[in-house]
Design a protein around this motif. Structure first.
Motif, short mmCIF file in Angstrom:
data_model
loop_
_atom_site.label_atom_id
_atom_site.label_comp_id
_atom_site.label_asym_id
_atom_site.label_seq_id
_atom_site.Cartn_x
_atom_site.Cartn_y
_atom_site.Cartn_z
N UNK A 16 -4.63 16.66 7.26
CA UNK A 16 -5.80 15.98 7.84
C UNK A 16 -5.79 14.52 7.42
N UNK A 17 -6.27 13.66 8.31
CA UNK A 17 -6.49 12.27 7.95
C UNK A 17 -7.63 12.23 6.94
N UNK A 18 -7.52 11.40 5.95
CA UNK A 18 -8.58 11.31 4.94
C UNK A 18 -9.88 10.91 5.61
N UNK B 15 -12.55 14.72 2.31
CA UNK B 15 -11.11 14.86 2.10
C UNK B 15 -10.59 13.47 1.78
N UNK B 16 -10.42 13.19 0.49
CA UNK B 16 -10.07 11.83 0.07
C UNK B 16 -8.81 11.75 -0.78
N UNK B 17 -8.34 12.88 -1.29
CA UNK B 17 -7.15 12.89 -2.14
C UNK B 17 -5.90 13.15 -1.32
N UNK B 18 -4.74 12.83 -1.89
CA UNK B 18 -3.48 13.09 -1.19
C UNK B 18 -3.25 14.59 -1.01
N UNK B 19 -3.69 15.38 -1.98
CA UNK B 19 -3.63 16.84 -1.90
C UNK B 19 -5.00 17.37 -2.31
N UNK B 20 -5.49 18.35 -1.56
CA UNK B 20 -6.84 18.85 -1.84
C UNK B 20 -6.92 20.32 -1.48
N UNK B 21 -7.74 21.05 -2.24
CA UNK B 21 -7.97 22.46 -1.96
C UNK B 21 -9.44 22.64 -1.59
N UNK C 259 0.83 -1.20 0.00
CA UNK C 259 0.00 0.00 0.00
C UNK C 259 0.87 1.25 0.00
N UNK C 260 2.10 1.15 -0.47
CA UNK C 260 3.01 2.28 -0.43
C UNK C 260 2.52 3.47 -1.25
N UNK C 261 1.68 3.22 -2.25
CA UNK C 261 1.23 4.32 -3.10
C UNK C 261 0.03 5.06 -2.51
N UNK C 262 -0.48 4.63 -1.38
CA UNK C 262 -1.64 5.28 -0.77
C UNK C 262 -1.23 5.93 0.54
N UNK C 263 -1.69 7.15 0.73
CA UNK C 263 -1.39 7.90 1.95
C UNK C 263 -2.60 7.90 2.87
N UNK C 264 -2.36 7.94 4.15
CA UNK C 264 -3.42 8.01 5.14
C UNK C 264 -3.87 9.45 5.35
N UNK C 265 -2.93 10.39 5.15
CA UNK C 265 -3.22 11.79 5.38
C UNK C 265 -3.27 12.56 4.07
N UNK C 266 -3.94 13.69 4.12
CA UNK C 266 -4.07 14.56 2.97
C UNK C 266 -3.50 15.94 3.31
N UNK C 267 -2.81 16.54 2.36
CA UNK C 267 -2.33 17.91 2.50
C UNK C 267 -3.44 18.81 1.95
N UNK C 268 -4.02 19.61 2.83
CA UNK C 268 -5.20 20.41 2.47
C UNK C 268 -4.83 21.88 2.49
N UNK C 269 -5.23 22.58 1.43
CA UNK C 269 -5.11 24.04 1.37
C UNK C 269 -6.51 24.61 1.54
N UNK C 270 -6.69 25.44 2.56
CA UNK C 270 -7.96 26.13 2.78
C UNK C 270 -7.81 27.54 2.23
#
Length: 128
Positions: free
Chosen positions: A76-78, A113-119, A21-32
């Protein structure tokens, strides 16, 4: 009896296989990103104590980080989140205003919030 032991050992080894599962992250980098009325840009913003980000399933609360201009970064955690943002805005001309976004405070309007990076773009309204 030997067959039973071998069968149990095979079941144990089969269930202990590691999945990649190395290609999947548990957390997401979120820009508000705060969208202020009339497209205004603030110099900085400070979230008030009434602000919250709550993970829907665990009810874990997160704080908004510091804002640089109209943007804050969070990790944030997804999951699914409800949020309320009350901020004090500081403008380059010295003006200080209060603003709020309460569009996502109920489960029906929660943010996924489901993507690795999200705005996340929040339309702010001035208070008073």
């Amino acid at each position: 009896m030997l067959r039973f032991i071998i069968l149990c050992a095979m079941a144990l080894f089969a269930s202990a296989c590691e999945r990649d599962y190395d290609d999947r992250e548990l957390f997401s980098q979120v820009r508000v990103v705060m969208e202020l009325p009339n497209g205004e840009e603030c110099e900085s913003a400070v979230a008030m104590e009434s602000s919250f980000i709550t993970e829907y399933n665990t009810h874990e609360r997160y704080a908004f980080g510091g804002f640089k201009g109209n943007v804050a970064g969070l990790t944030l955690r997804k999951g699914i989140y409800t949020m309320l943002l009350d901020v004090t805005l500081y403008f380059p001309d010295g003006t200080i205003r209060l603003a709020r976004n309460a569009d996502h405070t109920q489960p029906a309007t929660a943010i996924k919030v489901l993507d690795d990076e999200q705005e996340i773009r929040l339309k702010m309204s001035y208070i008073r």
